[in-house]
Scaffold this motif. Structure first.
Motif, mmCIF file in Angstrom:
data_model
loop_
_atom_site.group_PDB
_atom_site.id
_atom_site.type_symbol
_atom_site.label_atom_id
_atom_site.label_comp_id
_atom_site.label_asym_id
_atom_site.label_seq_id
_atom_site.Cartn_x
_atom_site.Cartn_y
_atom_site.Cartn_z
ATOM 1 N N ALA A 8 0.820 -1.209 0.000
ATOM 2 C CA ALA A 8 0.000 0.000 0.000
ATOM 3 C C ALA A 8 0.858 1.265 0.000
ATOM 4 C CB ALA A 8 -0.919 0.003 1.220
ATOM 5 N N GLY A 9 2.109 1.150 -0.458
ATOM 6 C CA GLY A 9 3.012 2.286 -0.426
ATOM 7 C C GLY A 9 2.865 3.196 -1.621
ATOM 8 N N GLY A 10 3.320 4.423 -1.451
ATOM 9 C CA GLY A 10 3.290 5.395 -2.535
ATOM 10 C C GLY A 10 3.638 6.767 -2.009
ATOM 11 N N PRO A 11 3.568 7.785 -2.854
ATOM 12 C CA PRO A 11 3.876 9.154 -2.411
ATOM 13 C C PRO A 11 2.853 9.655 -1.407
ATOM 14 C CG PRO A 11 2.988 9.155 -4.635
ATOM 15 C CD PRO A 11 3.217 7.721 -4.278
ATOM 16 N N ILE A 12 3.269 10.634 -0.626
ATOM 17 C CA ILE A 12 2.403 11.242 0.382
ATOM 18 C C ILE A 12 1.983 12.616 -0.118
ATOM 19 C CG2 ILE A 12 2.223 12.024 2.763
ATOM 20 C CD1 ILE A 12 4.380 9.995 3.482
ATOM 21 N N GLY A 13 0.689 12.886 -0.120
ATOM 22 C CA GLY A 13 0.201 14.152 -0.643
ATOM 23 C C GLY A 13 0.516 14.283 -2.123
ATOM 24 N N SER A 14 1.026 15.435 -2.533
ATOM 25 C CA SER A 14 1.371 15.653 -3.944
ATOM 26 C C SER A 14 2.584 14.833 -4.368
ATOM 27 C CB SER A 14 1.650 17.136 -4.183
ATOM 28 O OG SER A 14 2.859 17.521 -3.539
ATOM 29 N N GLY A 15 3.447 14.497 -3.408
ATOM 30 C CA GLY A 15 4.691 13.793 -3.717
ATOM 31 C C GLY A 15 5.796 14.703 -4.211
ATOM 32 N N ASP A 16 5.491 15.994 -4.417
ATOM 33 C CA ASP A 16 6.489 16.932 -4.948
ATOM 34 C C ASP A 16 7.334 17.578 -3.859
ATOM 35 O OD1 ASP A 16 5.572 16.476 -7.529
ATOM 36 O OD2 ASP A 16 4.086 18.088 -7.401
ATOM 37 N N GLN A 17 6.959 17.422 -2.609
ATOM 38 C CA GLN A 17 7.680 18.078 -1.518
ATOM 39 C C GLN A 17 9.063 17.451 -1.332
ATOM 40 O OE1 GLN A 17 5.120 16.013 -1.290
ATOM 41 N NE2 GLN A 17 4.896 15.053 0.719
ATOM 42 N N ALA A 18 10.038 18.309 -1.019
ATOM 43 C CA ALA A 18 11.416 17.842 -0.861
ATOM 44 C C ALA A 18 11.590 17.112 0.465
ATOM 45 C CB ALA A 18 12.381 19.017 -0.924
ATOM 46 N N VAL A 19 12.399 16.053 0.433
ATOM 47 C CA VAL A 19 12.776 15.313 1.638
ATOM 48 C C VAL A 19 14.293 15.435 1.790
ATOM 49 C CG1 VAL A 19 12.801 13.082 2.802
ATOM 50 C CG2 VAL A 19 10.868 13.690 1.306
ATOM 51 N N SER A 20 14.718 16.122 2.823
ATOM 52 C CA SER A 20 16.152 16.312 3.083
ATOM 53 C C SER A 20 16.607 15.201 4.016
ATOM 54 C CB SER A 20 16.394 17.697 3.693
ATOM 55 O OG SER A 20 16.069 18.698 2.763
ATOM 56 N N TRP A 21 17.114 14.157 3.430
ATOM 57 C CA TRP A 21 17.413 12.903 4.123
ATOM 58 C C TRP A 21 18.900 12.778 4.408
ATOM 59 C CZ3 TRP A 21 20.687 9.263 1.860
ATOM 60 C CH2 TRP A 21 21.105 9.583 0.560
ATOM 61 N N ILE A 22 19.236 11.816 5.253
ATOM 62 C CA ILE A 22 20.638 11.439 5.468
ATOM 63 C C ILE A 22 20.650 10.007 6.002
ATOM 64 C CG2 ILE A 22 20.660 12.396 7.819
ATOM 65 C CD1 ILE A 22 23.646 13.098 7.342
ATOM 66 N N HIS A 23 21.643 9.228 5.600
ATOM 67 C CA HIS A 23 21.783 7.881 6.146
ATOM 68 C C HIS A 23 22.421 7.975 7.523
ATOM 69 C CE1 HIS A 23 23.266 3.764 6.749
ATOM 70 N NE2 HIS A 23 22.262 3.423 5.953
ATOM 71 N N VAL A 24 22.029 7.088 8.418
ATOM 72 C CA VAL A 24 22.502 7.159 9.794
ATOM 73 C C VAL A 24 24.024 7.053 9.883
ATOM 74 C CG1 VAL A 24 22.198 4.664 10.212
ATOM 75 C CG2 VAL A 24 22.129 6.283 12.145
ATOM 76 N N ASP A 25 24.662 6.298 8.998
ATOM 77 C CA ASP A 25 26.127 6.200 9.034
ATOM 78 C C ASP A 25 26.780 7.529 8.669
ATOM 79 O OD1 ASP A 25 25.853 3.579 9.730
ATOM 80 O OD2 ASP A 25 26.431 2.750 7.784
ATOM 81 N N ASP A 26 26.177 8.245 7.725
ATOM 82 C CA ASP A 26 26.702 9.572 7.371
ATOM 83 C C ASP A 26 26.439 10.563 8.507
ATOM 84 O OD1 ASP A 26 27.678 8.888 4.807
ATOM 85 O OD2 ASP A 26 25.639 8.948 4.033
ATOM 86 N N TRP A 27 25.307 10.407 9.181
ATOM 87 C CA TRP A 27 25.012 11.284 10.316
ATOM 88 C C TRP A 27 26.062 11.105 11.414
ATOM 89 C CZ3 TRP A 27 24.064 10.780 15.497
ATOM 90 C CH2 TRP A 27 23.530 11.893 16.141
ATOM 91 N N THR A 28 26.381 9.864 11.774
ATOM 92 C CA THR A 28 27.391 9.648 12.816
ATOM 93 C C THR A 28 28.753 10.160 12.356
ATOM 94 O OG1 THR A 28 27.859 7.375 12.067
ATOM 95 C CG2 THR A 28 26.175 7.658 13.765
ATOM 96 N N GLY A 29 29.058 10.001 11.078
ATOM 97 C CA GLY A 29 30.327 10.499 10.562
ATOM 98 C C GLY A 29 30.426 12.016 10.639
ATOM 99 N N MET A 30 29.328 12.705 10.354
ATOM 100 C CA MET A 30 29.334 14.165 10.417
ATOM 101 C C MET A 30 29.442 14.662 11.857
ATOM 102 S SD MET A 30 26.560 15.117 7.447
ATOM 103 C CE MET A 30 26.781 16.900 7.530
ATOM 104 N N VAL A 31 28.803 13.956 12.775
ATOM 105 C CA VAL A 31 28.909 14.341 14.187
ATOM 106 C C VAL A 31 30.345 14.171 14.673
ATOM 107 C CG1 VAL A 31 28.195 13.769 16.547
ATOM 108 C CG2 VAL A 31 26.489 13.856 14.719
ATOM 109 N N GLU A 32 30.964 13.067 14.315
ATOM 110 C CA GLU A 32 32.360 12.849 14.716
ATOM 111 C C GLU A 32 33.262 13.916 14.113
ATOM 112 O OE1 GLU A 32 35.958 9.565 14.539
ATOM 113 O OE2 GLU A 32 34.157 9.281 13.313
ATOM 114 N N TRP A 33 33.022 14.266 12.845
ATOM 115 C CA TRP A 33 33.797 15.316 12.179
ATOM 116 C C TRP A 33 33.645 16.643 12.920
ATOM 117 C CZ3 TRP A 33 31.778 19.584 9.300
ATOM 118 C CH2 TRP A 33 32.737 20.330 8.616
ATOM 119 N N ALA A 34 32.429 16.957 13.345
ATOM 120 C CA ALA A 34 32.193 18.200 14.071
ATOM 121 C C ALA A 34 32.897 18.200 15.423
ATOM 122 C CB ALA A 34 30.698 18.421 14.253
#
Length: 274
Positions: free
Chosen positions: A181-207
């Motif tokens: 039952a999956g598909g877009p939500i609403g219009s589907g045109d809205q931007a999703v600013s995502w990040i993978h959890v491994d990249d998130w931990t890497g950026m935190v360590e970098w900071a």
């Protein structure tokens, strides 16, 4: 480094602990109910507890404490809970850091909800705060953390939609696909600013180790996608169709105000500082 982690039992805190420990860092988790070695009893209202001394003896403090914005409608009571869970914890940590002889670096949680929503605007760390509930919440949260900036370096972790197999947004996004039952939500045109959890931990360590980084930092991938693109990719990965949209009115009916602030309108956020 000796790192203190508040909010370490959640999705992001668990991932960060797992990434830092094998590198030889000592990670101590502040928690209300310590159950194992490496956990320290924490009550933000108790400003004389042992956790104060643990914080003051650390090199870095990472603050991820706060109730999840998802899961419940934003009633007046829920709004107050969301606000107090963030501000009380952050205020306690900022006070402990300010009292330290050698104040640790302070990395404090926030979210891209700071910017509000827009269909066409591009947000960077230089963009102003938005005007909805989430924006106001993030602005207060960050201001509380920045009180420590008079004595140490403070980084505000403006986190996007974090994807990972062990929790976070992906578990919610994938649920309808399991039932075809999956598909877009609403219009589907809205931007999703995502990040993978491994990249998130890497950026935190970098900071943590990059002294030139301070103030707000967007933790997102450099390529936001539309909700429709995300749904198509998720369907392909799960070998499911992605053709049944969730109408905007149904989403608003299900989650109330959170629908427009966090789901239907979108945010195109770029990690310019990183």
């Amino acid at each position: 480094m000796r790192i203190v982690l508040a909010g370490g039992s959640g999705f992001l805190g668990t991932a960060l602990n797992a990434a830092l420990t094998p590198q030889g860092h000592t990670v101590l988790v502040l928690t209300r109910h310590p159950r194992r070695a490496g956990q320290v009893e924490w009550n933000p209202s108790d400003r004389t507890g042992d956790w104060n001394r643990v914080v003051q003896a650390s090199d870095v403090v990472v603050n991820l404490a706060g109730e999840s914005i998802a899961g419940q409608r934003w009633s007046a009571t829920r709004r107050q809970t969301l606000r107090e869970s963030r501000l009380n914890a952050t205020d306690a940590l900022a006070n402990a850091i300010a009292s330290a002889t050698r104040p640790p670096v302070f990395l404090s949680g926030s979210g891209i909800g700071f910017y509000g929503t827009s269909r066409d605007q591009r947000f960077t760390e230089a963009s102003p705060a938005g005007h909805d509930f989430l924006a106001g919440l993030c602005e207060e949260w960050e201001a509380c953390a920045m009180r420590a900036s008079t004595v140490t370096r403070v980084v505000l972790l403006r986190t996007g939609v974090v994807l990972g197999t062990n929790g976070g947004a992906l578990s919610e996004l994938s649920r309808p696909f399991r039932f075809f039952a999956g598909g877009p939500i609403g219009s589907g045109d809205q931007a999703v600013s995502w990040i993978h959890v491994d990249d998130w931990t890497g950026m935190v360590e970098w900071a943590m180790r990059t002294g030139a980084v301070s103030g707000p930092m967007n933790l997102t991938a450099p390529n936001p996608v539309t909700n429709r693109e995300l749904a198509t990719t998720l369907g392909r990965a799960m070998h499911r169709p992605a053709v049944l949209p969730a109408p905007a009115f149904a989403v608003r009916l299900a989650v109330g105000e959170m629908a427009d602030a966090a789901i239907l309108n979108g945010q195109h956020v770029l990690p310019e500082k990183a």
